[in-house]
Each structure stands twice: as structure tokens, then as C-alpha cells.
Scaffold this motif. Sequence first.
Motif, PDB file in Angstrom:
ATOM      1  N   GLY A 133       1.340  -1.424   0.140  1.00  0.00           N
ATOM      2  CA  GLY A 133       0.513   0.164   0.101  1.00  0.00           C
ATOM      3  C   GLY A 133       0.634   1.520   0.213  1.00  0.00           C
ATOM      4  N   GLU A 134       2.092   0.851  -0.018  1.00  0.00           N
ATOM      5  CA  GLU A 134       2.732   2.107  -0.424  1.00  0.00           C
ATOM      6  C   GLU A 134       3.414   2.865  -1.652  1.00  0.00           C
ATOM      7  OE1 GLU A 134       6.383   2.391   2.067  1.00  0.00           O
ATOM      8  OE2 GLU A 134       5.502   0.957   3.376  1.00  0.00           O
ATOM      9  N   ILE A 135       2.374   3.222  -2.360  1.00  0.00           N
ATOM     10  CA  ILE A 135       2.062   3.318  -3.660  1.00  0.00           C
ATOM     11  C   ILE A 135       3.110   5.191  -4.106  1.00  0.00           C
ATOM     12  CG2 ILE A 135      -0.047   4.375  -5.235  1.00  0.00           C
ATOM     13  CD1 ILE A 135      -0.287   1.189  -4.170  1.00  0.00           C
ATOM     14  N   GLU A 136       3.041   5.599  -2.906  1.00  0.00           N
ATOM     15  CA  GLU A 136       3.621   7.040  -3.465  1.00  0.00           C
ATOM     16  C   GLU A 136       5.707   6.405  -3.548  1.00  0.00           C
ATOM     17  OE1 GLU A 136       4.242  10.351  -4.149  1.00  0.00           O
ATOM     18  OE2 GLU A 136       1.506   9.787  -4.218  1.00  0.00           O
ATOM     19  N   LYS A 137       5.653   6.061  -2.856  1.00  0.00           N
ATOM     20  CA  LYS A 137       7.318   4.803  -2.809  1.00  0.00           C
ATOM     21  C   LYS A 137       7.083   3.568  -4.343  1.00  0.00           C
ATOM     22  CE  LYS A 137      11.182   3.163  -1.238  1.00  0.00           C
ATOM     23  NZ  LYS A 137      12.268   4.312  -0.848  1.00  0.00           N
ATOM     24  N   ALA A 138       5.975   3.279  -4.588  1.00  0.00           N
ATOM     25  CA  ALA A 138       6.509   2.709  -5.638  1.00  0.00           C
ATOM     26  C   ALA A 138       6.304   3.380  -6.953  1.00  0.00           C
ATOM     27  CB  ALA A 138       5.509   1.396  -6.165  1.00  0.00           C
ATOM     28  N   ALA A 139       5.341   4.711  -7.118  1.00  0.00           N
ATOM     29  CA  ALA A 139       5.427   5.426  -8.654  1.00  0.00           C
ATOM     30  C   ALA A 139       7.020   5.985  -8.104  1.00  0.00           C
ATOM     31  CB  ALA A 139       4.052   6.634  -7.966  1.00  0.00           C
ATOM     32  N   THR A 140       7.536   6.183  -7.377  1.00  0.00           N
ATOM     33  CA  THR A 140       8.607   7.155  -7.212  1.00  0.00           C
ATOM     34  C   THR A 140      10.169   6.005  -7.906  1.00  0.00           C
ATOM     35  OG1 THR A 140       8.730   8.746  -5.247  1.00  0.00           O
ATOM     36  CG2 THR A 140      11.207   7.874  -6.170  1.00  0.00           C
ATOM     37  N   MET A 141      10.277   4.873  -7.240  1.00  0.00           N
ATOM     38  CA  MET A 141      10.326   3.695  -7.837  1.00  0.00           C
ATOM     39  C   MET A 141       9.936   3.702  -9.768  1.00  0.00           C
ATOM     40  SD  MET A 141      10.882   1.022  -5.148  1.00  0.00           S
ATOM     41  CE  MET A 141      12.684   0.298  -6.474  1.00  0.00           C
ATOM     42  N   THR A 142       8.972   3.198  -9.778  1.00  0.00           N
ATOM     43  CA  THR A 142       8.530   3.026 -11.689  1.00  0.00           C
ATOM     44  C   THR A 142       9.089   4.448 -12.321  1.00  0.00           C
ATOM     45  OG1 THR A 142       6.722   2.567 -10.452  1.00  0.00           O
ATOM     46  CG2 THR A 142       6.234   3.437 -12.486  1.00  0.00           C
ATOM     47  N   PHE A 143       9.223   5.513 -12.059  1.00  0.00           N
ATOM     48  CA  PHE A 143       9.416   6.708 -12.369  1.00  0.00           C
ATOM     49  C   PHE A 143      11.106   7.098 -12.565  1.00  0.00           C
ATOM     50  CE2 PHE A 143       6.131   8.905 -10.688  1.00  0.00           C
ATOM     51  CZ  PHE A 143       4.941   9.128 -11.917  1.00  0.00           C
ATOM     52  N   GLU A 144      11.496   6.037 -11.960  1.00  0.00           N
ATOM     53  CA  GLU A 144      13.378   6.225 -12.141  1.00  0.00           C
ATOM     54  C   GLU A 144      13.231   5.021 -13.111  1.00  0.00           C
ATOM     55  OE1 GLU A 144      14.328   5.264  -7.970  1.00  0.00           O
ATOM     56  OE2 GLU A 144      13.844   7.651  -7.543  1.00  0.00           O
ATOM     57  N   MET A 165       0.963   1.495 -13.085  1.00  0.00           N
ATOM     58  CA  MET A 165       0.758   2.845 -11.642  1.00  0.00           C
ATOM     59  C   MET A 165      -0.655   3.277 -11.763  1.00  0.00           C
ATOM     60  SD  MET A 165       3.233   2.124  -9.853  1.00  0.00           S
ATOM     61  CE  MET A 165       2.157   3.637  -8.409  1.00  0.00           C
ATOM     62  N   GLU A 166      -1.317   3.203 -13.952  1.00  0.00           N
ATOM     63  CA  GLU A 166      -2.368   3.928 -13.763  1.00  0.00           C
ATOM     64  C   GLU A 166      -3.348   3.659 -12.663  1.00  0.00           C
ATOM     65  OE1 GLU A 166      -3.370   5.759 -17.562  1.00  0.00           O
ATOM     66  OE2 GLU A 166      -3.027   4.166 -17.994  1.00  0.00           O
ATOM     67  N   LYS A 167      -3.366   2.445 -12.856  1.00  0.00           N
ATOM     68  CA  LYS A 167      -5.031   2.180 -11.907  1.00  0.00           C
ATOM     69  C   LYS A 167      -4.758   2.610 -10.040  1.00  0.00           C
ATOM     70  CE  LYS A 167      -3.037  -2.444 -11.261  1.00  0.00           C
ATOM     71  NZ  LYS A 167      -3.721  -3.878 -11.469  1.00  0.00           N
ATOM     72  N   TYR A 168      -3.238   2.824  -9.955  1.00  0.00           N
ATOM     73  CA  TYR A 168      -3.559   3.615  -8.570  1.00  0.00           C
ATOM     74  C   TYR A 168      -2.910   5.314  -8.792  1.00  0.00           C
ATOM     75  CZ  TYR A 168      -1.845  -1.795  -8.246  1.00  0.00           C
ATOM     76  OH  TYR A 168      -1.679  -2.822  -8.036  1.00  0.00           O
ATOM     77  N   ALA A 169      -3.135   6.082  -9.415  1.00  0.00           N
ATOM     78  CA  ALA A 169      -3.658   7.075  -9.708  1.00  0.00           C
ATOM     79  C   ALA A 169      -3.906   7.670  -8.926  1.00  0.00           C
ATOM     80  CB  ALA A 169      -3.955   7.275 -11.101  1.00  0.00           C
ATOM     81  N   PRO A 170      -5.153   7.777  -8.214  1.00  0.00           N
ATOM     82  CA  PRO A 170      -5.682   8.069  -7.128  1.00  0.00           C
ATOM     83  C   PRO A 170      -4.805   8.330  -5.809  1.00  0.00           C
ATOM     84  CG  PRO A 170      -7.363   7.096  -8.643  1.00  0.00           C
ATOM     85  CD  PRO A 170      -5.948   6.402  -9.204  1.00  0.00           C
ATOM     86  N   GLU A 171      -4.372   7.856  -5.405  1.00  0.00           N
ATOM     87  CA  GLU A 171      -3.715   7.325  -4.253  1.00  0.00           C
ATOM     88  C   GLU A 171      -1.815   7.930  -3.933  1.00  0.00           C
ATOM     89  OE1 GLU A 171      -4.100   3.159  -2.646  1.00  0.00           O
ATOM     90  OE2 GLU A 171      -4.756   2.562  -4.384  1.00  0.00           O
ATOM     91  N   ILE A 172      -1.759   8.124  -5.722  1.00  0.00           N
ATOM     92  CA  ILE A 172      -0.488   9.481  -5.236  1.00  0.00           C
ATOM     93  C   ILE A 172      -0.824  10.540  -5.175  1.00  0.00           C
ATOM     94  CG2 ILE A 172       0.199   7.500  -6.462  1.00  0.00           C
ATOM     95  CD1 ILE A 172       0.486   9.302  -9.041  1.00  0.00           C
ATOM     96  N   HIS A 179       3.597  13.950 -13.530  1.00  0.00           N
ATOM     97  CA  HIS A 179       4.238  13.265 -14.319  1.00  0.00           C
ATOM     98  C   HIS A 179       3.487  11.627 -14.616  1.00  0.00           C
ATOM     99  CE1 HIS A 179       7.686  12.402 -14.350  1.00  0.00           C
ATOM    100  NE2 HIS A 179       8.485  11.246 -14.079  1.00  0.00           N
ATOM    101  N   LEU A 180       2.787  10.878 -14.148  1.00  0.00           N
ATOM    102  CA  LEU A 180       2.390  10.271 -14.723  1.00  0.00           C
ATOM    103  C   LEU A 180       1.718  10.213 -16.311  1.00  0.00           C
ATOM    104  CD1 LEU A 180       2.112   6.572 -13.900  1.00  0.00           C
ATOM    105  CD2 LEU A 180      -0.063   7.451 -13.294  1.00  0.00           C
ATOM    106  N   ARG A 181       0.855  10.814 -16.180  1.00  0.00           N
ATOM    107  CA  ARG A 181      -0.016  11.082 -17.724  1.00  0.00           C
ATOM    108  C   ARG A 181       1.379  11.643 -18.516  1.00  0.00           C
ATOM    109  NH1 ARG A 181      -3.988  13.286 -13.746  1.00  0.00           N
ATOM    110  NH2 ARG A 181      -5.462  11.650 -13.580  1.00  0.00           N
ATOM    111  N   LEU A 182       1.853  12.366 -18.014  1.00  0.00           N
ATOM    112  CA  LEU A 182       3.280  12.900 -19.332  1.00  0.00           C
ATOM    113  C   LEU A 182       3.950  11.741 -19.735  1.00  0.00           C
ATOM    114  CD1 LEU A 182       3.636  16.433 -17.822  1.00  0.00           C
ATOM    115  CD2 LEU A 182       2.378  16.093 -19.067  1.00  0.00           C
ATOM    116  N   ARG A 183       4.502  11.206 -18.873  1.00  0.00           N
ATOM    117  CA  ARG A 183       5.262   9.957 -19.367  1.00  0.00           C
ATOM    118  C   ARG A 183       4.419   9.008 -20.163  1.00  0.00           C
ATOM    119  NH1 ARG A 183       9.521  10.700 -20.709  1.00  0.00           N
ATOM    120  NH2 ARG A 183       9.499   8.291 -20.429  1.00  0.00           N
TER     121      ARG A 183
END
Length: 195
Positions: A133-144, A165-172, A179-183
Motif C-alpha cells: 500500500g506504499e503507492i508513493e514509494k512504488a510510483a517514485t521507483m516506477t518513474f526512475e 501505475m495508472e490504476k493507483y493514480a488516485p492514491e499518489i 508526471h504519470l500522465r505526461l510520461r
Amino acid sequence: ADFSYLLVEKLLSYLNPAQRNILETLSIYRGWTLGEQLKAHSLDIKPGDRKKLQKLSLIDYLPRKDVYQVTRLVAQITFNGIEEAERKQKHRCAAKYYESRIPGGEPAKKEDIATAIYDENALKARWHYIEAGEIEKAATMTFEMDNYFCRIGFPQFAFDLLHEMEKYAPEITEDHQIHLRLRLLGHRDALFQRL
């Protein structure tokens, strides 16, 4: 009819809390598990507990390699019985274990991303952070990882990680959502240009 579930559930009823905790932790890792991975969860496995689990055919253990295995069926039944808070905690411990195994560590600054090295440990850490449930951490790792995999010629894999990660967008955070949408848009444009 398949009575395997009933048999496994009956075998699980013979376990004490320490033995059940061993199985629960093994079920988080899904497959062969090193003793050091279990130590990351502060598990001190007593020989008697290990022998009982082996006698009941709930685990395999290779002492020379200090490696454990639990079958898929046993792992699935055990995993389904773990309370959500406990499951998230076990995933968090697993994520931290894998993150500690990333060669060169996790890049913290943008200038480090160009030289980052990713391997299977980073992907496993990311997955366990999602499950914890640590979606922010997972998102940061995903962008890297996105930057890294694009740089080495695997943009489709990078896109798949972002798409997941799109399905977790509301949680970040909103910044991460943008950043996710632009990428994702950048990847889709690049893919369409290739067609």
C-alpha cells in the motif's frame, strides 16, 4: 472433486503461531526463499518448527543453501488467511529487503538516474511496495525505472510499468499524477510514431 484445500487446511490446523508465521512469511515471497529473507522479518526459525513443517509436507528446506520453498497451493491458502494489516507489513519488510539488495542502492537524486542500475531486486521491491500500500514509494521507483529502461532501449517495458501505475493514480500526489500522465502520453506518442 478436489479435496486438496481441505487437506491443507487440516494440516494448517496442527500448527502453532510461530509455525504459521513462517508459512505466512514464505507465502509473501512466492517461491524459493532464502533464510536471509526470513531474517529480514525478524524470524528466528527453531529447528523443531522447521522439522514439523517439513514432516507435514508444507515446506521444503535445503540446509546447504539455507533455502525454503512452499508449494503454490499451501502459499495461496496461507496467504489468503493473513489479515490485511499483517500482510501489508510482511510486504513492506520484503520490499525493504529487496531494496537493500539493489546494486548501487536506490538513486535519490535526478543526476544519479543516468547511472542507476536496476535488476530484478528493484522490480520485486516495487511490487512489494505496491502490495504494502506504499503507492508513493512504488510510483517514485516506477518513474526512475521508466528513465532507465527507456535509456537502455526498452521503452515498451517502461510503458508497461507506467501503465500498471495508472490504476493507483488516485492514491499518489497530484505532482506524481501529472508526471504519470505526461510520461504515458510521451510513450504513446513515441509508439504511434513507430507505426
